[in-house]
Write an enzyme that holds these catalytic residues in place. Structure first.
Site, PDB file in Angstrom:
ATOM      1  N   ASP A 295       0.865  -1.181   0.000  1.00 24.52           N
ATOM      2  CA  ASP A 295       0.000   0.000   0.000  1.00 24.52           C
ATOM      3  C   ASP A 295       0.901   1.230   0.000  1.00 24.52           C
ATOM      4  O   ASP A 295       2.100   1.142   0.293  1.00 24.52           O
ATOM      5  CB  ASP A 295      -0.899  -0.001   1.245  1.00 24.52           C
ATOM      6  CG  ASP A 295      -1.933   1.122   1.250  1.00 24.52           C
ATOM      7  OD1 ASP A 295      -2.328   1.573   0.158  1.00 24.52           O
ATOM      8  OD2 ASP A 295      -2.338   1.553   2.343  1.00 24.52           O
ATOM      9  N   HIS A 296       0.338   2.354  -0.347  1.00 19.09           N
ATOM     10  CA  HIS A 296       1.025   3.638  -0.196  1.00 19.09           C
ATOM     11  C   HIS A 296       0.609   4.286   1.118  1.00 19.09           C
ATOM     12  O   HIS A 296      -0.589   4.412   1.397  1.00 19.09           O
ATOM     13  CB  HIS A 296       0.677   4.594  -1.342  1.00 19.09           C
ATOM     14  CG  HIS A 296       1.296   4.220  -2.649  1.00 19.09           C
ATOM     15  ND1 HIS A 296       0.644   4.372  -3.850  1.00 19.09           N
ATOM     16  CD2 HIS A 296       2.515   3.691  -2.939  1.00 19.09           C
ATOM     17  CE1 HIS A 296       1.438   3.965  -4.828  1.00 19.09           C
ATOM     18  NE2 HIS A 296       2.566   3.544  -4.298  1.00 19.09           N
ATOM     19  N   TYR A 469      -5.087   4.580   0.326  1.00 24.27           N
ATOM     20  CA  TYR A 469      -6.142   3.749  -0.260  1.00 24.27           C
ATOM     21  C   TYR A 469      -5.672   3.059  -1.544  1.00 24.27           C
ATOM     22  O   TYR A 469      -6.412   2.982  -2.526  1.00 24.27           O
ATOM     23  CB  TYR A 469      -7.409   4.568  -0.566  1.00 24.27           C
ATOM     24  CG  TYR A 469      -7.889   5.488   0.521  1.00 24.27           C
ATOM     25  CD1 TYR A 469      -7.756   5.161   1.871  1.00 24.27           C
ATOM     26  CD2 TYR A 469      -8.499   6.696   0.200  1.00 24.27           C
ATOM     27  CE1 TYR A 469      -8.232   6.013   2.860  1.00 24.27           C
ATOM     28  CE2 TYR A 469      -8.979   7.552   1.186  1.00 24.27           C
ATOM     29  CZ  TYR A 469      -8.827   7.212   2.509  1.00 24.27           C
ATOM     30  OH  TYR A 469      -9.300   8.051   3.488  1.00 24.27           O
ATOM     31  N   HIS A 470      -4.436   2.548  -1.519  1.00 20.23           N
ATOM     32  CA  HIS A 470      -3.876   1.909  -2.710  1.00 20.23           C
ATOM     33  C   HIS A 470      -3.398   0.481  -2.422  1.00 20.23           C
ATOM     34  O   HIS A 470      -2.264   0.126  -2.753  1.00 20.23           O
ATOM     35  CB  HIS A 470      -2.699   2.734  -3.245  1.00 20.23           C
ATOM     36  CG  HIS A 470      -3.058   4.094  -3.717  1.00 20.23           C
ATOM     37  ND1 HIS A 470      -2.117   5.101  -3.911  1.00 20.23           N
ATOM     38  CD2 HIS A 470      -4.255   4.655  -4.041  1.00 20.23           C
ATOM     39  CE1 HIS A 470      -2.711   6.194  -4.324  1.00 20.23           C
ATOM     40  NE2 HIS A 470      -4.013   5.952  -4.408  1.00 20.23           N
ATOM     41  N   PRO A 471      -4.213  -0.390  -1.851  1.00 19.40           N
ATOM     42  CA  PRO A 471      -3.742  -1.748  -1.580  1.00 19.40           C
ATOM     43  C   PRO A 471      -3.615  -2.561  -2.868  1.00 19.40           C
ATOM     44  O   PRO A 471      -4.382  -2.387  -3.817  1.00 19.40           O
ATOM     45  CB  PRO A 471      -4.829  -2.325  -0.673  1.00 19.40           C
ATOM     46  CG  PRO A 471      -6.065  -1.594  -1.067  1.00 19.40           C
ATOM     47  CD  PRO A 471      -5.616  -0.192  -1.398  1.00 19.40           C
TER      48      PRO A 471
END
Length: 552
Positions: A295-296, A469-471
């Site tokens: 994730d980020h 919110y980048h999984p």
């Protein structure tokens, strides 16, 4: 007894990838396609008004509302992970930022075993997906379903951010999705004529009139059915009633970065020891399922604004009503943007070959995922590192499909990741100190003037950084023993089963994930239909000529 139906293809999930697949596969009119979506229809105005995006992020109406396990390297915090549970998936909830990632991300994929996924091989699929309002070129599409526009940047703070970046010595990037990602410039958005242009708007809704496409909402897939080494269908529940759908050709999981690995595990596909621990009978040993989660992480540098030009004015009920009326009647005004219209990609230090820090600039502030309103005119930079070295995992908490899985992103486990987040704070402060912000810069709200030393910055990061919110990555594509799918998106060791979504990314890309997920589905559609891939592009890409010795 459960009802049973038969289709050629079953697609689990109507998110960004599922919408693309539904459109492309059902274009073959002799093939019956079923799409199962756990959430409802995307018929709320709050989905379609770009400026209303925070409303859908902070409740569970269209949202899985996931939470992570306590993070030991972040003061034991439980992190909030919103994901779309609605037609359109997370493309119906996200901030509509259109970023493809860096060309070298895809070169890294190909070098690591994802044959066929180099930059030259994926660029044609980015172009096929897109219609850019400014027109197409060697990098950008001109006749695809996904409408992409560039923010008008009417607020002077957007231009101040870009000017400050140039004053700090960074380059200008007129198109971060073109030849050169590195630098400061305008951001592209999946917004068309004042409305969110989700994957559902682009792909699914135009296809729903086709007689061979069936879309079922509020249908939770509970298990992939495997017989003699082949996926033959799925079990699902719709409005509490059990049902079975059989697939003549393929079952395709497009549930997203969390749901797809969870569904594989629920179906007995994964590490056998873990499955037995939660009472799931192992069907196929595949130890990589749920591993490699990435994730980020991002944080916020916030300043008070000395001029009343920020979105704080919308907290006034009369102003808010005016914004709403203007959008409902004319699709114009402040409601037509997510207000992330300028941004940047930079490198944290010399020796980093392509940008590893991303900025989204906002002429307002967001606190606690938008649940806490601003208290004054202010602006912020969202900033985070792009390629963290810490990876996590998704595991089952229960054999019950309705129970959320265990999500452990393992944030900041490695010192390099902590160093990069520290660099994010320091480099952002330097940018905000430039002359371009002199007319607007008030006191620093976050982290605050009392946060100066490395230890104080680290404490701020642990306490305030959050998911971007980048999984992705928990059904890794590749050829090694931990790969879940091969470069054709086929689940290794089984027939008739593919995974097509952000979970198959071998490593996280340098940017937002919606555009790459749509690209993955476009490319996978050709694989599923047995078509030859689009001819590769030979368009060049930028690498800073002095990257080995200079940070900018």
């Amino acid at each position: 007894m459960a009802a049973e139906e038969t289709y050629d293809y079953i697609i689990v999930g109507a998110g960004s990838a599922g919408c693309v697949l539904a459109n492309r596969l059902s274009a073959e009119t002799d093939r019956k396609v079923l799409v199962l979506e756990a959430g409802p229809e995307d018929n709320s105005w709050r989905i379609h008004m770009p400026a209303a995006l925070v409303h859908n992020l902070i409740d569970d109406r269209f949202n899985w509302f996931y939470q992570t396990e306590p993070q030991p390297h972040m003061d034991g915090r439980v992190m909030y992970w919103p994901r779309g549970r609605v037609i359109g998936g997370s493309s119906s909830l996200n901030a509509m930022v259109y970023v493809r990632g860096n060309a070298l991300d895809y070169e890294r994929w190909a070098a690591g075993g994802a044959q066929g996924w180099s930059y030259g091989e994926v660029l044609p699929y980015f172009r096929r997906a897109e219609t850019r309002a400014k027109g197409g070129d060697a990098y950008r599409g001109g006749d695809g379903p996904l409408r992409v526009s560039t923010g008008p940047m009417r607020n002077p703070l957007f231009r101040a951010f870009i000017a400050a970046g140039k004053q700090a010595g960074y380059p200008y990037a007129d198109d971060m999705n073109g030849f050169q990602q590195e630098g400061f410039g305008p951001m592209d958005m999946t917004i068309h004529q004042g409305r969110r242009w989700s994957a559902a708007m682009a792909y699914l809704h135009p296809a729903r009139a086709r007689a061979n496409l069936t879309v079922k909402t509020r249908a939770l897939t509970t298990r992939v059915l495997v017989e003699r080494g082949r996926a033959v269908g799925v079990a699902y529940r719709q409005d509490g009633r059990p049902a079975v759908a059989r697939a003549v050709r393929e079952v395709i999981l497009a549930g997203g970065a969390i749901n797809s690995p969870q569904l594989l595990l629920l179906s007995g596909i994964g590490d056998a020891d873990h499955l037995r621990e939660v009472g799931v009978a192992p069907v196929h040993q595949l130890p990589g399922v749920g591993r490699n989660l990435q994730d980020h992480l991002e944080l916020w540098i916030q300043h008070e604004c000395t001029q009343p030009i920020t979105l704080h004015s919308v907290n006034n009920p009369l102003v808010r009503a005016k914004v709403g009326i203007e959008w409902f009647l004319f699709k114009s005004g402040l409601g037509t943007s997510a207000h992330l219209e300028s941004g940047a990609f930079i490198r944290s230090e010399a020796g980093v070959k392509h940008p590893d820090i991303q900025y989204h600039f906002l002429p307002s502030v967001v606190n606690d995922h938008g649940r806490v309103p601003s208290t004054c005119h202010s602006f912020q930079a969202h900033v985070g590192s792009m390629r963290a070295t810490s990876t996590g995992a998704i595991r089952l908490r229960s054999s019950d499909p309705a129970v959320h899985p265990l999500i452990d992103p393992n944030y900041l486990a490695n010192e390099r990741d902590r160093w990069e987040m520290r660099a994010c704070v320091k480099l952002t402060r330097e940018i905000f100190s430039q002359k371009a912000f002199d007319p607007y810069r008030g006191r620093e709200l976050l982290p605050g003037s009392d946060v100066r030393t490395d230890a104080e910055i680290d404490a701020y990061v642990r306490a305030r950084a959050d998911s971007a919110y980048h999984p992705c990555g928990a059904c890794k594509m590749g050829t090694d023993e931990m790969a879940v799918v091969d470069p054709q998106c086929r689940v290794r060791g089984l027939e008739g089963l593919r995974v097509v979504d952000a979970s198959i990314m071998p490593s996280i890309v340098s940017g937002n994930l919606n555009a790459p997920t749509i690209m993955i589905a476009e490319k996978a559609a050709d694989m599923i239909l047995g078509r030859a891939p689009l001819p590769p592009s030979n368009a060049p890409f930028f690498v800073h000529p002095a990257w080995e010795s200079k940070q900018r």
